[in-house]
Design an enzyme around this catalytic site. Structure first.
Site, short mmCIF file in Angstrom:
data_model
loop_
_atom_site.label_atom_id
_atom_site.label_comp_id
_atom_site.label_asym_id
_atom_site.label_seq_id
_atom_site.Cartn_x
_atom_site.Cartn_y
_atom_site.Cartn_z
N ASP A 1 -0.03 2.50 -5.56
CA ASP A 1 0.57 3.19 -6.68
C ASP A 1 1.45 2.18 -7.37
O ASP A 1 2.21 1.52 -6.81
CB ASP A 1 1.25 4.39 -6.49
CG ASP A 1 1.74 5.35 -7.51
OD1 ASP A 1 1.07 5.72 -8.36
OD2 ASP A 1 2.90 5.57 -7.63
N GLU B 1 -5.35 -10.05 8.80
CA GLU B 1 -5.00 -10.05 10.26
C GLU B 1 -6.13 -8.96 10.79
O GLU B 1 -6.75 -9.26 11.75
CB GLU B 1 -3.77 -9.84 10.29
CG GLU B 1 -3.25 -9.43 11.69
CD GLU B 1 -1.84 -9.10 11.89
OE1 GLU B 1 -1.65 -8.35 12.92
OE2 GLU B 1 -1.14 -9.34 11.13
#
Length: 553
Positions: free
Chosen positions: A221, A271
Site C-alpha cells: 500500500d 532469500e
C-alpha cells in the site's frame, strides 16, 4: 505494422518463466467477499470457501485486503497489529487453513501490507502519545512543534488526502496542548517515520512473520510513500492531494530514499525464494506522474511489479488508451519487469459505471465498453489484476444512503463525490433478494453495506449458468491466455486501423482489436474471432466491442 515495442524477454535476458510476469491475480476485498459466520461481514473462512469458484474462473492467485487487528476507521488500512488476524475476520489458524487450501489448488496468496502508516491504536503510537517530545517513541512517527503563538498552528501547510489538515495536535502527558503529528490520510492513521531505523527493522520482522507462514508475496500500500522531505517544508499546492485524491505533493511522496527500502524487501524475498525455489512477489501501489518514474520502482533489484493505473484512469478513447499502453510498454517493460494492468480496484468507480452506464440498468453502453476493456486488458503482455465482482459485471452502487456510508472520505469532507463504498458492496452469490447468499446468517441477516435489489441480475449462480455473462467472458479469456506462449514476454506491435479503433499483435499468434466507437468497422483480420466481447460476425468489428483472432506469423 509499426511502432514495435521492445521484447520484454530480450530486455530482461530471462531463460525461464517467472509465474508473476503474466499472472492474473484476483483482488479479494475480504469484508465483502463471503461471510461464513452470519455477522454480515466477510471473513477468511468465506475466502477459503470461495477458492473453488476462483480456481474455476482461472486466476493464478489472490490478493487479500487487510485483515489485521484494526479499529476499522479505514476498513483495515489502519493497522493496530501487523502480525495477527482481527477476530472480525477469523484467527491465525483460519489463515493457515486458507493458505494450505490455496496451495492445494495451485492458487498464490498475496497479503496487503501497509508500511506508510498505522492505526492510532497501534501500541507504538500509544507509547508515543504517553512519551515526551524528543523521545525515541515519538521518533518512530512525525511529531513536530507547531508554528505561531504557543505552537497553535500546524508545523506546515500540508493537507491530508482524505480531507482536512495533515496534522493533529496532541495533549501532552501533563495535560497541556503539545506537539503535532503527521497523518497523510486520516488522524486515525499516523504516518511512520522511516528515517528512524527501528521502523525499518520492525517491518523486516513483519515480512518474515508472514513469509514464514507461507504467503507468496505482498501488495504494498502507498509504495511511493514512507519518506517525507526531511525538513517538512510548506507545499506550494498544499491541497493537491485532497483535490486529486492522489499522491501529488512532491514533498510527501516519491522521495528517493524509498528505493532503498524496496531493494531490501526484494533481498528478503529472494532469500526465501533461494530456500525452496518458490518465488515471492512484491507488487506496489505506485502513484507517480509518469510511466518513466513508475519504471524506477520495478528495476531488477526493487519491486517485481507495480500497478499501472494510467489504463484505469484513461477515458474511453482510442488515442488515450494507445498513448498509455505505448508508454507503459516502452518505459516499464524496458526495465525487465512486465506491466501490471488494472481496470478496477477497491478505491475506484467500477468500469461498468465509469464507462457510462446508469447503475440501475443491466445492459447498455457501459456494459459493452467494460466487456471490451476486459478483453483488451487480458490481451496485453504482462500481468493483470481483477477486482472482485468485475468478473460479474457489477456496476457501482451510486445511491447508498448517507447513514450507511463508512468511507472516511465522506466522514471527513461530507462529500459523496469520491466515496468508495459503492464499489465495496458485498458480492451477490445466489437468490433473488439480499443477502444473495453472501451471509450464512439467519433469514434477515444484513450485509455490512446494503445490496440493491438489482444485484439479483449479477449473482454468481446466474452468471455461471449464462454463457453470455461477464463471468464466461473472463473465464474464456483466462483460458486462452493460459494457452498462449510467452504471454508476459510478448512484443506489442500496433496495426494500422481506422480512427477510433486499436489493433495490435503480440508476436505469439494473437491479434486483438477494440472498436471504441459506436458504429461497426471492418475487422483487421478475416475469419471468425477466437473470442469477442459481444456478437462479432466474421469480417466486422461492431462498436464498443473487442475481439481476438489467431494469425499466422
Amino acid at each position: 505494422m509499426h511502432n514495435c515495442c521492445p521484447s520484454q524477454r530480450q530486455a530482461n535476458g530471462l531463460n525461464r518463466h517467472h509465474w508473476w510476469r503474466d499472472a492474473v491475480i484476483y483482488q479479494v476485498y475480504v469484508r465483502s467477499f463471503l461471510d461464513s459466520t452470519g455477522d454480515g461481514v466477510g471473513d477468511l473462512a468465506g475466502v477459503r470457501a470461495g477458492l473453488p469458484y476462483l480456481k474455476k474462473l482461472g486466476v493464478d492467485g489472490i490478493w487479500l485486503s487487510p485483515f489485521y487487528p484494526s479499529p476499522q476507521h479505514d476498513h483495515g488500512y489502519d493497522v493496530a497489529d501487523y502480525c495477527d488476524v482481527d477476530p472480525l475476520f477469523g484467527d491465525l489458524a483460519e489463515f493457515d487453513l486458507l493458505v494450505a487450501a490455496a496451495r492445494r489448488l495451485g492458487v498464490k496468496v498475496l497479503l496487503d501490507i501497509v508500511p506508510n502508516h498505522c492505526s492510532s491504536e497501534h501500541p507504538w503510537f500509544r507509547e508515543a502519545l504517553a512519551s515526551a517530545p524528543g523521545s525515541a517513541a515519538r521518533a518512530r512517527f512525525h511529531f513536530a512543534d507547531g508554528r505561531g503563538p504557543d505552537g497553535a498552528e500546524p508545523p506546515n501547510n500540508w493537507h491530508a488526502m482524505f480531507g482536512g489538515p495533515a496534522w493533529s495536535r496532541v495533549t501532552e502527558p501533563d495535560g497541556r496542548p503539545g506537539q503535532w503529528y503527521l497523518h497523510m490520510f486520516t488522524p486515525e492513521q499516523p504516518d511512520w517515520n522511516w528515517r528512524t531505523p527501528e521502523v525499518a527493522a520492525e517491518f523486516d520482522r513483519i515480512l518474515r512473520f508472514w513469509l514464514d507462514r507461507g504467503v507468496d508475496g505482498f501488495r504494498i500500500d502507498v509504495a511511493a510513500g514512507l519518506f517525507k522531505h526531511p525538513d517538512l517544508p510548506d507545499s506550494p499546492d498544499p491541497e493537491a492531494d485532497a483535490r486529486t485524491r492522489d499522491s501529488v505533493n512532491p514533498l510527501a511522496w516519491n522521495q528517493p530514499e524509498v528505493h532503498d527500502v524496496w531493494r531490501h524487501w526484494r533481498a528478503v524475498c529472494e532469500e526465501y525464494t533461494a530456500r525452496d525455489g518458490r518465488e515471492r512477489l512484491l507488487v506496489g501501489e505506485v502513484s507517480v506522474p509518469t510511466a518513466r518514474e513508475h519504471a524506477r520502482y520495478v528495476r531488477p533489484d526493487e519491486l517485481h511489479q507495480a500497478f499501472f493505473f494510467d489504463l484505469l484512469s484513461a477515458p474511453w478513447n482510442a488515442d488515450a488508451f494507445r498513448k498509455v499502453i505505448s508508454e507503459a510498454m516502452q518505459d516499464i517493460a524496458g526495465t525487465g519487469s512486465t506491466v501490471t494492468w488494472v481496470l478496477n480496484n477497491h478505491d475506484q468507480v467500477r468500469t461498468v459505471t465509469r464507462y457510462g452506464e446508469p447503475a440501475t440498468e443491466g445492459s447498455g453502453l457501459g456494459t459493452a465498453r467494460a466487456r471490451a476493456a476486459a478483453l483488451l486488458m487480458l490481451a496485453l503482455p504482462g500481468a493483470a489484476y481483477i477486482y472482485q465482482g468485475e468478473e460479474l459485471g457489477l456496476p457501482e452502487v451510486v445511491d447508498l444512503p448517507d447513514d450507511v456510508l463508512t468511507d472516511p472520505i465522506f466522514r471527513r469532507t461530507g462529500s459523496r463525490a469520491r466515496i468508495r463504498d459503492g464499489c465495496r458492496v458485498p458480492l451477490p452469490w445466489s437468490g433473488q433478494a439480499s443477502p444473495f447468499g453472501f451471509t450464512s446468517g439467519a433469514e434477515g441477516a444484513k450485509p455490512w453495506l446494503p445490496q440493491p435489489e438489482y444485484f439479483a441480475e449479477y449473482a454468481t449462480d446466474r452468471a455461471l449458468a449464462d454463457t453470455r455473462s461477464f463471468w464466461h467472458l473472463y473465464r474464456d479469456g483466462l483460458q486462452l491466455r493460459a494457452a498462449l506462449p510467452q504471454l508476459g514476454e510478448g512484443t506489442l506491435r500496433w496495426l494500422d486501423s481506422p480512427p477510433g479503433v486499436l489493433a495490435f499483435t503480440r508476436g505469439d499468434g494473437l491479434v486483438c482489436a477494440v472498436n471504441f466507437g459506436t458504429a461497426p468497422t471492418p475487422a483487421p483480420v478475416s475469419g471468425t474471432p477466437l473470442l469477442s466481447s459481444g456478437p462479432c460476425p466474421a469480417g466486422v468489428l461492431p462498436g464498443s466491442t473487442s475481439a481476438w483472432w489467431p494469425i499466422d506469423l
